[in-house]
Design an enzyme around this catalytic site. Sequence first.
Site, short mmCIF file in Angstrom:
data_model
loop_
_atom_site.label_atom_id
_atom_site.label_comp_id
_atom_site.label_asym_id
_atom_site.label_seq_id
_atom_site.Cartn_x
_atom_site.Cartn_y
_atom_site.Cartn_z
NE ARG A 168 23.81 39.65 -23.71
CZ ARG A 168 24.11 39.00 -22.63
NH1 ARG A 168 24.21 39.65 -21.48
NH2 ARG A 168 24.32 37.70 -22.65
CG ASP B 114 22.30 44.46 -20.89
OD1 ASP B 114 21.49 43.75 -20.25
OD2 ASP B 114 23.52 44.46 -20.66
CG ASN C 234 13.20 34.94 -26.09
OD1 ASN C 234 12.81 33.79 -26.05
ND2 ASN C 234 14.43 35.25 -26.52
CB SER D 33 11.42 27.27 -17.94
OG SER D 33 11.86 25.93 -17.83
CE1 TYR E 78 16.37 29.71 -17.41
CE2 TYR E 78 15.40 27.60 -16.83
CZ TYR E 78 15.55 28.65 -17.73
OH TYR E 78 14.88 28.63 -18.93
CB VAL F 261 14.14 30.97 -7.70
CG1 VAL F 261 13.65 32.26 -7.05
CG2 VAL F 261 14.17 29.84 -6.67
CB SER F 262 14.76 33.47 -12.56
OG SER F 262 14.87 32.51 -13.60
CE LYS F 263 13.11 31.39 -17.73
NZ LYS F 263 12.92 32.46 -18.73
P1 NAP Z 1 19.53 31.27 -25.75
O1 NAP Z 1 19.74 30.54 -27.03
O2 NAP Z 1 20.53 31.12 -24.66
O3 NAP Z 1 19.32 32.82 -26.09
C1 NAP Z 1 19.15 33.72 -25.04
C2 NAP Z 1 18.97 35.10 -25.62
O4 NAP Z 1 18.82 36.01 -24.51
C3 NAP Z 1 20.19 35.58 -26.43
O5 NAP Z 1 19.76 36.37 -27.50
C4 NAP Z 1 20.93 36.43 -25.41
O6 NAP Z 1 21.74 37.44 -25.98
C5 NAP Z 1 19.75 37.06 -24.69
N1 NAP Z 1 20.13 37.70 -23.43
C6 NAP Z 1 20.74 37.17 -22.36
N2 NAP Z 1 20.97 38.12 -21.44
C7 NAP Z 1 20.48 39.29 -21.95
C8 NAP Z 1 20.39 40.61 -21.49
N3 NAP Z 1 20.91 40.99 -20.30
N4 NAP Z 1 19.80 41.54 -22.27
C9 NAP Z 1 19.30 41.21 -23.48
N5 NAP Z 1 19.37 39.96 -24.00
C10 NAP Z 1 19.94 39.02 -23.22
O7 NAP Z 1 18.12 30.87 -25.10
P2 NAP Z 1 16.80 30.20 -25.73
O8 NAP Z 1 16.92 28.73 -25.58
O9 NAP Z 1 16.53 30.79 -27.07
O10 NAP Z 1 15.71 30.68 -24.68
C11 NAP Z 1 14.73 31.66 -24.97
C12 NAP Z 1 13.74 31.70 -23.81
O11 NAP Z 1 13.12 30.40 -23.65
C13 NAP Z 1 14.39 32.01 -22.46
O12 NAP Z 1 13.53 32.81 -21.69
C14 NAP Z 1 14.55 30.64 -21.81
O13 NAP Z 1 14.61 30.71 -20.40
C15 NAP Z 1 13.28 29.94 -22.31
N6 NAP Z 1 13.38 28.48 -22.30
C16 NAP Z 1 14.27 27.82 -23.09
C17 NAP Z 1 14.32 26.43 -23.06
C18 NAP Z 1 15.25 25.64 -23.94
O14 NAP Z 1 15.23 24.39 -23.87
N7 NAP Z 1 16.07 26.27 -24.77
C19 NAP Z 1 13.45 25.71 -22.20
C20 NAP Z 1 12.55 26.42 -21.40
C21 NAP Z 1 12.52 27.80 -21.47
P3 NAP Z 1 23.33 37.23 -26.28
O15 NAP Z 1 23.42 36.53 -27.60
O16 NAP Z 1 23.88 38.61 -26.29
O17 NAP Z 1 23.89 36.38 -25.17
#
Ligand code: NAP
Length: 232
Positions: free
Chosen positions: A34, A59, A86, A140, A155, A157-159
Amino acid sequence: MSRVAVVTGANRGIGLAIATRLAAEGMRVVLASRSASAGEEAASRYPEHAGRISVGTLDVADRGSIVDFTRWLHRTHGRCDVLVNNAAVAIDGAQDAGTADLGLVRATLEVNLFGAWQMTQALVPAMRARGYGRIVNMSSGVGRLSAMTGGIPGYRVSKTALNALTLVFADELRADGILVNACCPGHVRTGMGGAGAERSAEAAADTPVWLAGLPPDGPTGGFFRDRRPLAW
Ligand code: NAP
């Protein structure tokens, strides 16, 4: 011609690890971010993939941004074979359902559910045109109905809803050669997962990268962790 993969929220965390792995495997990858500058900065750390990664501004919560991104993608790449939904936010960690600020819940659904939904709507026509597509929804384990508990209601409910959407799209797109699956990456050391999580982003990228390159007889409408089926 190598496959074109779009990874949303790919400027950091698991999204960046997925984007670089797909590039290492020979796909042309659109690192969607974004913030254009955050995306360019992330891509610049991988000069070895410079010819295979391009940065797109996106975004997923902004309809106009999705329209502009899709036009840019068609103009610059002319196709889309893989979509990894993602991008996500986890902004209601301190809430319980009984007193939750529904504004935060709506903002969560806007990115985690409707963002993925709108991106799928935008890119499926290009996949249908070639009779090929792989869609990977980053879900998740906390969204599993079979293991549902209280806390982080927006979170969760979204997943859960994203999982349902995975099944709906898988059924609707099966005849078009488009495979749609969801996965849980585990607990991962990212901005979202925190520094104490057990798994690296690189390790967490393994299952989504596998799903992004499934053969024609691969699964669709599945939910996976570590390449193994997970109960919904
Ligand atoms: P993260 O480090 O928080 O990164 C989230 C990414 O999503 C960032 O690049 C962020 O961009 C982007 N984002 C947020 N809102 C956005 C929007 N409106 N438009 C475009 N991009 C947007 O998360 P992560 O841990 O890498 O998670 C990746 C995926 O895995 C997610 O779907 C998460 O729910 C899932 N997940 C993660 C975990 C975990 O333990 N980390 C566990 C289960 C599932 P900005 O940099 O601009 O904010």
